[in-house]
Design a protein around this motif. Structure first.
Motif, short mmCIF file in Angstrom:
data_model
loop_
_atom_site.label_atom_id
_atom_site.label_comp_id
_atom_site.label_asym_id
_atom_site.label_seq_id
_atom_site.Cartn_x
_atom_site.Cartn_y
_atom_site.Cartn_z
N TYR A 199 0.86 -1.17 0.00
CA TYR A 199 0.00 0.00 0.00
C TYR A 199 0.90 1.23 0.00
O TYR A 199 1.71 1.41 0.91
N SER A 235 -6.46 -4.55 6.05
CA SER A 235 -5.84 -4.79 4.75
C SER A 235 -6.45 -5.99 4.05
O SER A 235 -6.45 -6.07 2.82
N GLY A 281 -4.43 2.72 3.81
CA GLY A 281 -3.02 2.42 3.99
C GLY A 281 -2.52 2.82 5.36
O GLY A 281 -3.30 3.26 6.22
#
Length: 377
Positions: free
Chosen positions: A82, A139, A152
């Motif tokens: 990310y 995530s 992120g």
């Protein structure tokens, strides 16, 4: 202090401080350790390396983070990155403070999108497991509709802070609605709970996670009408349908009886928390007396009959929903799937409730314009 002594006698090995607050158990060397076998290392060049018990490795820098999952044979199975840089953020005022984090509003400059930045100090050993839990959960489910969207995470070496970049939920939380509106009407609450149950079902049945901290402050709203779950810092994964949790983490206020007794627990613990949350939202008040401290509150949850809504003020369907969630016996509580079919959820299905308009009605239009002008400037 009699209540505290009784609780200590009955609930060992839960640990308390001098004021009767629950604290993490001491490690073998006498220190308090919440991070188990997870490891943290600050590498050269301003990168944080976090290694989890599941052999996932996270390298977090000011440019974003990289996840590497290792197979048992030592080969790398998957890589995921990310890119979310601190240089791409224009950070504004603080919009919230929790027990272990501060949340700021920010603009992600490349796409001019408003985000929420959740800040946690990496050098606080007790918070490292929280950081790993958040990264693992978000995530892996960054776009699921009922979970706050994950953009992120990055690290700022100068301050030692980890920043989670999350969807900015501009409608606040259910706790905010209670403060402004005093309570939430049944049709609106039913629609909100349906969205929460869909997300919680995903966590339980697909991700095999117990959230462990469902409460009004962790159910967020936006002005588009969404209701989403946030804060996965104390969540715990269950690898199969018979695995149980055995750790004492989360908000005592919404903790189920089996967790307070320090027994093994599973997904039903979240159902209890959801029931207390729904009851508080509908009545405008938390159903137990919190004036006597945590020890007294825990004894109430264990010894007193489960709270119920005033029947003359609430529908039979809502009373039944709360009764199902707040069964003292965890095995008697319904699953998310069963609650989605409950008469309280089914009763208000359809186009009769506009959650977007309702969420907008909570906020002062002048204040909203001021916020937009502040962020846009």
């Amino acid at each position: 202090m009699a209540g505290l002594e009784e609780l200590k006698r009955r609930l060992q090995p839960i640990f308390f401080d001098a004021d009767g607050n629950v604290v993490p158990p001491p490690a073998a060397d006498g220190t308090s350790d919440d991070s188990s076998s997870d490891d943290c290392e600050v590498l050269d060049g301003g990168t944080v390396n976090l290694l989890s018990r599941s052999s996932d490795e996270y390298n977090i820098s000011k440019l974003g983070f990289h996840k590497r999952t290792t197979r048992p044979d030592g080969d790398y199975a998957t890589d995921k990155a990310y890119r979310c840089s601190c240089h791409d953020m224009h950070i504004f005022d603080s919009v919230g403070n929790g027990a272990s984090s501060v949340v700021h509003r920010a603009i992600y400059v490349p796409v001019h999108r408003v985000l929420a930045l959740k800040k946690i100090n990496i050098f606080d050993k007790e918070k490292r497991q929280q950081i790993l839990n958040e990264i693992r959960t978000l995530s892996a489910a960054s776009c699921y509709p009922g979970l706050v969207e994950f953009q992120g995470v990055f690290y700022t070496p100068d301050s030692g802070e980890i920043y989670f970049a999350l969807e900015y939920m501009d409608g606040g939380s259910l706790a905010d609605i209670i403060r402004v509106k005093k309570f939430i009407t049944e049709p609106v609450l039913s629609h909100m709970l349906q969205k929460v149950l869909l997300a919680l079902r995903y966590l339980h049945e697909v991700r095999r996670l117990v959230h462990r901290d469902i409460k009004p402050a962790n159910l967020l709203l936006n002005l588009k009408g969404d209701t989403k779950i946030t804060d996965f810092g104390v969540s715990s994964g269950l690898h199969d349908s018979v695995t149980m949790c055995a750790t004492f983490l989360g908000s005592v206020t919404y903790m189920s009886p089996e967790r307070i007794r320090n027994e093994n627990y599973s997904y039903a613990a979240d159902i209890w928390s959801l029931g207390l949350t729904a009851l508080e939202c509908a009545t405008g008040r938390y159903p137990y007396d919190v004036n006597g401290g945590e020890a007294d509150l825990m004894l109430q949850i264990l010894e007193d009959p489960s709270p119920t809504p005033p029947q003359h003020m609430h529908s039979e369907e809502f009373c039944s929903f709360i009764d199902a969630c707040l069964q003292k016996d965890a095995d008697a509580r319904p699953t998310c799937d069963q609650l989605l079919s409950h008469s309280f959820i089914k009763k208000y299905e359809g186009p009769g409730v506009d959650l977007a308009e309702y969420n907008k009605s909570v906020h002062d239009p002048a204040e909203r314009l001021s916020q937009i002008a502040h962020v846009s400037s």
